[in-house]
Design a protein around this motif. Structure first.
Motif, PDB file in Angstrom:
ATOM      1  N   UNK A  44       0.823  -1.206   0.000  1.00  0.00           N
ATOM      2  CA  UNK A  44       0.000   0.000   0.000  1.00  0.00           C
ATOM      3  C   UNK A  44       0.855   1.254   0.000  1.00  0.00           C
ATOM      4  N   UNK A  45       2.173   1.043  -0.101  1.00  0.00           N
ATOM      5  CA  UNK A  45       3.097   2.180  -0.110  1.00  0.00           C
ATOM      6  C   UNK A  45       3.344   2.628  -1.554  1.00  0.00           C
ATOM      7  N   UNK A  46       3.773   3.860  -1.749  1.00  0.00           N
ATOM      8  CA  UNK A  46       4.130   4.299  -3.103  1.00  0.00           C
ATOM      9  C   UNK A  46       5.478   3.707  -3.513  1.00  0.00           C
ATOM     10  N   UNK A  47       5.517   2.953  -4.600  1.00  0.00           N
ATOM     11  CA  UNK A  47       6.774   2.379  -5.082  1.00  0.00           C
ATOM     12  C   UNK A  47       6.670   2.172  -6.585  1.00  0.00           C
ATOM     13  N   UNK A  48       7.828   1.977  -7.226  1.00  0.00           N
ATOM     14  CA  UNK A  48       7.865   1.786  -8.668  1.00  0.00           C
ATOM     15  C   UNK A  48       7.724   0.298  -8.981  1.00  0.00           C
ATOM     16  N   UNK A  49       6.586  -0.051  -9.519  1.00  0.00           N
ATOM     17  CA  UNK A  49       6.260  -1.452  -9.783  1.00  0.00           C
ATOM     18  C   UNK A  49       7.240  -2.069 -10.779  1.00  0.00           C
ATOM     19  N   UNK A  58      -7.365  -7.629   6.468  1.00  0.00           N
ATOM     20  CA  UNK A  58      -8.699  -7.034   6.558  1.00  0.00           C
ATOM     21  C   UNK A  58      -9.343  -7.105   5.192  1.00  0.00           C
ATOM     22  N   UNK A  59     -10.646  -6.935   5.166  1.00  0.00           N
ATOM     23  CA  UNK A  59     -11.366  -6.882   3.905  1.00  0.00           C
ATOM     24  C   UNK A  59     -11.884  -5.482   3.651  1.00  0.00           C
ATOM     25  N   UNK A  60     -12.756  -5.380   2.697  1.00  0.00           N
ATOM     26  CA  UNK A  60     -13.279  -4.059   2.333  1.00  0.00           C
ATOM     27  C   UNK A  60     -13.997  -3.387   3.489  1.00  0.00           C
ATOM     28  N   UNK A  61     -14.529  -4.184   4.419  1.00  0.00           N
ATOM     29  CA  UNK A  61     -15.266  -3.596   5.545  1.00  0.00           C
ATOM     30  C   UNK A  61     -14.366  -2.826   6.501  1.00  0.00           C
ATOM     31  N   UNK A  62     -13.257  -3.440   6.918  1.00  0.00           N
ATOM     32  CA  UNK A  62     -12.490  -2.873   8.034  1.00  0.00           C
ATOM     33  C   UNK A  62     -11.059  -2.497   7.662  1.00  0.00           C
ATOM     34  N   UNK A 101      -9.828 -13.259  -1.576  1.00  0.00           N
ATOM     35  CA  UNK A 101      -9.980 -14.090  -2.774  1.00  0.00           C
ATOM     36  C   UNK A 101     -10.289 -13.234  -3.997  1.00  0.00           C
ATOM     37  N   UNK A 102     -10.898 -12.103  -3.777  1.00  0.00           N
ATOM     38  CA  UNK A 102     -11.235 -11.204  -4.880  1.00  0.00           C
ATOM     39  C   UNK A 102     -10.003 -10.506  -5.459  1.00  0.00           C
ATOM     40  N   UNK A 103      -8.891 -10.537  -4.739  1.00  0.00           N
ATOM     41  CA  UNK A 103      -7.675  -9.866  -5.205  1.00  0.00           C
ATOM     42  C   UNK A 103      -6.959 -10.648  -6.299  1.00  0.00           C
ATOM     43  N   UNK A 104      -7.354 -11.881  -6.524  1.00  0.00           N
ATOM     44  CA  UNK A 104      -6.780 -12.727  -7.581  1.00  0.00           C
ATOM     45  C   UNK A 104      -5.266 -12.873  -7.436  1.00  0.00           C
ATOM     46  N   UNK A 105      -4.878 -13.582  -6.383  1.00  0.00           N
ATOM     47  CA  UNK A 105      -3.467 -13.874  -6.151  1.00  0.00           C
ATOM     48  C   UNK A 105      -3.270 -15.384  -6.184  1.00  0.00           C
ATOM     49  N   UNK A 106      -2.026 -15.829  -6.010  1.00  0.00           N
ATOM     50  CA  UNK A 106      -1.742 -17.262  -6.067  1.00  0.00           C
ATOM     51  C   UNK A 106      -2.337 -18.019  -4.890  1.00  0.00           C
ATOM     52  N   UNK A 119      -5.163   2.014   5.945  1.00  0.00           N
ATOM     53  CA  UNK A 119      -4.729   2.070   4.556  1.00  0.00           C
ATOM     54  C   UNK A 119      -5.889   2.277   3.607  1.00  0.00           C
ATOM     55  N   UNK A 120      -5.575   2.266   2.317  1.00  0.00           N
ATOM     56  CA  UNK A 120      -6.566   2.506   1.269  1.00  0.00           C
ATOM     57  C   UNK A 120      -6.697   1.244   0.416  1.00  0.00           C
ATOM     58  N   UNK A 121      -7.857   0.632   0.428  1.00  0.00           N
ATOM     59  CA  UNK A 121      -8.090  -0.614  -0.305  1.00  0.00           C
ATOM     60  C   UNK A 121      -7.872  -0.420  -1.807  1.00  0.00           C
ATOM     61  N   UNK A 122      -8.272   0.713  -2.335  1.00  0.00           N
ATOM     62  CA  UNK A 122      -8.120   0.967  -3.773  1.00  0.00           C
ATOM     63  C   UNK A 122      -6.646   1.057  -4.177  1.00  0.00           C
ATOM     64  N   UNK A 123      -5.816   1.608  -3.296  1.00  0.00           N
ATOM     65  CA  UNK A 123      -4.374   1.674  -3.581  1.00  0.00           C
ATOM     66  C   UNK A 123      -3.789   0.266  -3.624  1.00  0.00           C
TER      67      UNK A 123
END
Length: 830
Positions: free
Chosen positions: A228-233, A254-258, A308-313, A265-269
């Motif tokens: 959730x930090x600013x970094x160069x992907x 945490x999930x979108x609720x909490x 699970x919605x984040x689509x990771x391994x 932090x920011x879930x969208x980030x």
């Protein structure tokens, strides 16, 4: 060869840099060597006295003091970190406790506590944000009384005077990297933790330097991050390429609720960073983790579905062991089996998600899809780790003091972090002195409303399933009609060849629908047939017999396919109904599920106050929102011999509702319940259920199928908070309802809704008073007493009532239902 009684991958082959000291593993706080601001590299202290004695103690089977977390986990039957990987003792000196430099396999580095978050399970040792927020904080007596380690700033420390910080400058960190390159040729795993490494200036330069390690192509780079930090992907992606493999353990917790509450932090980030990284990197293993404290247990379903919605391994869960007041087992102490109900509800939701994904044609679009096992690793990881969590909750001991400490801590953190627990945790209410569980269900959250033609969706699902069945059925019927060996005795070769050829053609048509095992068996028979053809004794009979055996495999496979299709159809129906969801309405604080697309529903109306009120509230909602929905009334004709007035009372209630809502109230359906099976006659007969309850449920299933009801409502309430005659009440109404499926569940193709299941009678009576419908209330009757036991109803049976139907019938005043109604009236000052 000597053996270690407690071999440990980390202690026997690892080093971990902490705040001012070095130890063996991520969870040990043993100060095996003091580093000061910076006092050494692994080659200088790996075999120092502290490290050697630590290993020897484990070899003797003695748990060092700081290994208590692994010791406790293993004692309680769960996996400990000691078992993460197998310890390599090849070049280990069992006499001295020294390890050869070639045996160093694992290194964990922490540069500093610099972090962009202040998570509620963390502390100032690992988060600079915590340190900033507690800069002027002065602990009060509650902090000391409840030993709130995070606020006392004693967590992860030797004591109140321990002020060491994690400080590895860029130069220090590069020196360690150089030491690993020069002296430790077999390093295979290097971990980085924080703070937040993507927020720290040391991380990228160290990765760049470690790429020079002679074993780089075999090194596994593993780091924790909140992502959730600013970094160069793109830079991170390039820096990971030289290594054999890499894994990012993304602490989401945490999930979108909490998320914003717990992690600051920011879930969208988070989603955006992940999306950008996945777009350019297909090789790094992404594991989102739910570090599970009491906070996570209180919102476990949303958290795991969000992960699970984040689509990771993979998705995994770990346990917060300390501080003890946020240990997840505290939730179990406070709320008992309701916590397990939440977990089971979560498991059900994950199964639905799994079924939904399986219905998609391109499953491999999911990063977690595993072709070999045909499952999704993120969902399976949740299943596996939830079982570990359940075991831990059951076995870990907590105290009432721990529960009280959490309430104090949660309130303090709300004040310090300037946020409100109650805005984020919908199932709970935090007060200054307690944490309370709300019995109101948020149907919108569980199954959000999705405008759809549910009848069309159900029809599509059934037709799709039937079309495949129709295709297979015709070939199945031909295969099972094929003549058996005893039927073809004396047949000519040509006739046998024709039969074999017919079977062969049918098998070609059904083969695409067959499973791999059946195909393999048929192929084996075909191979055998090719061998038979080369032999001089090959005959038309042997050809026929071979194809007949193949047909048996096909028949069994088709039968199995029909069974699977039936299950798939049932799951598809439930999924379609789930997807339509609810658009609940709320009356006097109670949520009631309702879908505005429903065209026809039913309510079980007995003539009592509960079912009458529920029907009234549904009609009121439909009328006020101009919804095109009809309500049929189902009445179960009961106790006609001893309470013959029950039927006419239910008719009066129906007529009163019909008069009030003529365009909404539809038909009145009547079901018959034999008096011999009534609760008042036999009591509970199966699993705390009476005969009349079983008959009612079965009839509801039938009525829903016949009349296409989208839902059938039942107005059963919870037993009142009062002393009640134990032998006279329905026992299944005693417990506190907490699982969603107790409020609403799918039976066949309809919802069965019980919105009053956690509500007591006093709330029901209050609504009649508040809505100004006491005339409707007096139409209802709750009494289930009769004249068999004396009292005012003595002698009043069917034959008495037949000729005295116009006379008022008193209530007995003694049965549970009379006592409950009187209690509810008293509560409302009637």
């Amino acid at each position: 060869m000597p053996e270690s009684k407690l071999p440990c991958y980390y202690a026997h082959g690892g080093v971990n840099f902490k705040n001012g000291f070095a130890t063996t593993c991520p969870i040990s706080s043993a100060h095996l060597v003091e580093l000061g601001n910076f006092g050494g590299v692994p080659s200088e202290f790996l075999n120092s006295k502290g490290f050697r004695e630590y290993r020897l103690k484990l070899d003797r089977g003695e748990w060092p003091e700081h290994c208590h977390l692994c010791q406790t986990a293993e004692k309680e039957g769960t996996k400990s970190m000691r078992h993460d990987y197998k310890a390599d003792l090849t070049n280990y000196n069992f006499e001295t406790g020294e390890i050869d430099f070639s045996n160093l396999k694992h290194v964990e580095m922490r540069f500093s506590n610099s972090c962009n978050m202040a998570c509620l399970h963390c502390s100032e040792v690992y988060s600079s944000q915590w340190g900033s927020r507690l800069k002027n904080y002065v602990p009060d007596q509650d902090d000391w009384d409840f030993n709130l380690e995070q606020l006392l700033q004693t967590q992860h420390r030797e004591g109140p005077d321990d002020k060491k910080q994690i400080r590895l400058s860029k130069a220090d960190a590069l020196q360690i990297a150089d030491d690993l390159i020069k002296n430790f040729p077999n390093v295979e795993k290097i971990d980085f933790a924080g703070g937040e490494v993507l927020y720290q200036k040391q991380f990228f330069p160290v990765l760049e330097r470690l790429a020079q390690h002679p074993n780089a192509k075999n090194i596994y780079i593993f780091f924790h991050s909140n992502f959730n930090a600013p970094f160069k992907v793109d830079v991170l992606n390039d820096l990971l390429k030289p290594f054999g493999s890499s894994k990012i353990k993304i602490s989401v917790d945490a999930g979108t609720n909490i998320y914003s509450y717990f992690r600051d932090g920011d879930w969208d980030v988070l989603k955006d960073n992940l999306s950008k990284f996945k777009a350019i990197n297909k090789n790094t293993f992404l594991d989102t983790v739910c570090t599970t404290s009491i906070y996570q247990i209180l919102d476990i379903k949303n958290i795991l579905l969000s992960l699970c919605d984040l689509d990771v391994n993979e998705v995994s869960l770990s346990t917060v062991f300390t501080p003890r007041y946020i240990n997840p087992a505290v939730a179990y102490r406070m709320f008992g089996n309701s916590i397990f109900s939440d977990i089971h509800d979560t498991i059900d939701a994950l199964h639905r998600l799994k079924r939904k994904r399986r219905l998609e044609p391109n499953r491999d679009k999911y990063r977690s899809w595993r072709e070999r096992s045909e499952d999704f690793a993120d969902i399976e990881g949740c299943f596996k780790d939830l079982e570990h969590i359940k075991t831990y909750l059951l076995n870990h001991e907590t105290t009432e003091h721990d529960a009280e400490a959490f309430v104090v801590y949660a309130n303090k953190m709300d004040k310090l972090w300037k946020q409100q627990f109650n805005q984020f945790f919908k199932k709970y209410t935090l007060t200054p002195n307690a944490l309370l569980r709300n019995n109101n269900i948020d149907y919108n959250e569980m199954y959000p409303y999705n405008k759809t033609d549910i009848d069309k969706d159900i029809e599509t699902e059934i037709r799709s399933s039937n079309s495949k069945g129709d295709m297979l059925r015709q070939w199945y019927q031909k295969l099972i009609a094929m003549p058996m060996p005893e039927d073809v005795k004396g047949w000519e070769d040509k006739e046998l060849k024709d039969i074999a050829e017919e079977i062969s053609q049918i098998l070609k048509k059904v083969r695409p629908e067959m499973g791999p095992e059946s195909k393999a068996k048929i192929d084996e028979k075909l191979d055998m047939l090719d061998v038979l053809k080369t032999r001089p004794d090959y005959t038309a009979w042997k050809r026929y017999d071979n194809y007949l055996a193949q047909s048996r495999y096909a028949v069994m496979n088709i039968e199995e396919t029909f069974h699977k299709e039936k299950l798939k159809q049932e799951l598809g129906l439930k999924l379609a109904i789930h997807n339509a969801g609810f658009k609940q309405f709320t009356h006097d604080g109670l949520n009631i599920p309702f879908n505005p697309d429903w065209k026809r529903i039913a309510v079980n109306v007995s003539g009592g106050a509960d079912s009458c009120l529920l029907t009234y509230l549904l009609c009121k909602h439909i009328h006020e929102n101009n919804i095109d929905c009809k309500i049929d009334v189902i009445t179960h004709s009961r106790v006609w011999t001893i309470r013959p007035w029950a039927g006419p009372v239910s008719v009066n209630v129906y007529n009163a509702l019909k008069e009030k809502w003529p365009n909404i109230i539809g038909e009145r359906l009547v079901n018959y319940v034999p008096p011999e099976l009534e609760h008042s006659t036999l009591g509970n007969i199966v699993n705390d259920r009476s005969g009349d309850q079983i008959i009612v449920q079965s009839y509801n299933d039938f009525a829903a199928a016949q009349n296409n009801y989208s839902a059938i409502f039942n107005a059963t309430t919870k037993n009142p908070s009062m002393d009640v005659p134990a032998e006279d009440r329905m026992l299944n109404r005693d417990h506190n309802a907490f699982g969603f499926d107790e409020f609403a569940c799918i039976y066949n193709n309809y919802w069965q809704c019980m919105p009053f299941i956690a509500t007591e009678k006093d709330w029901v009576v209050k609504q009649y008073k508040d809505l100004g419908i006491l005339d409707l209330y007096t139409t209802t009757r709750s009494c289930e007493g009769d004249g068999r036991h004396g009292g005012p109803l003595l002698g009043k049976d069917y034959w008495w009532f037949k000729y005295n139907a116009d006379e008022p019938v008193e209530t007995c005043g003694k049965c549970f239902w009379c006592v409950e109604r009187k209690w509810a009236e008293d509560q409302n000052e009637f």
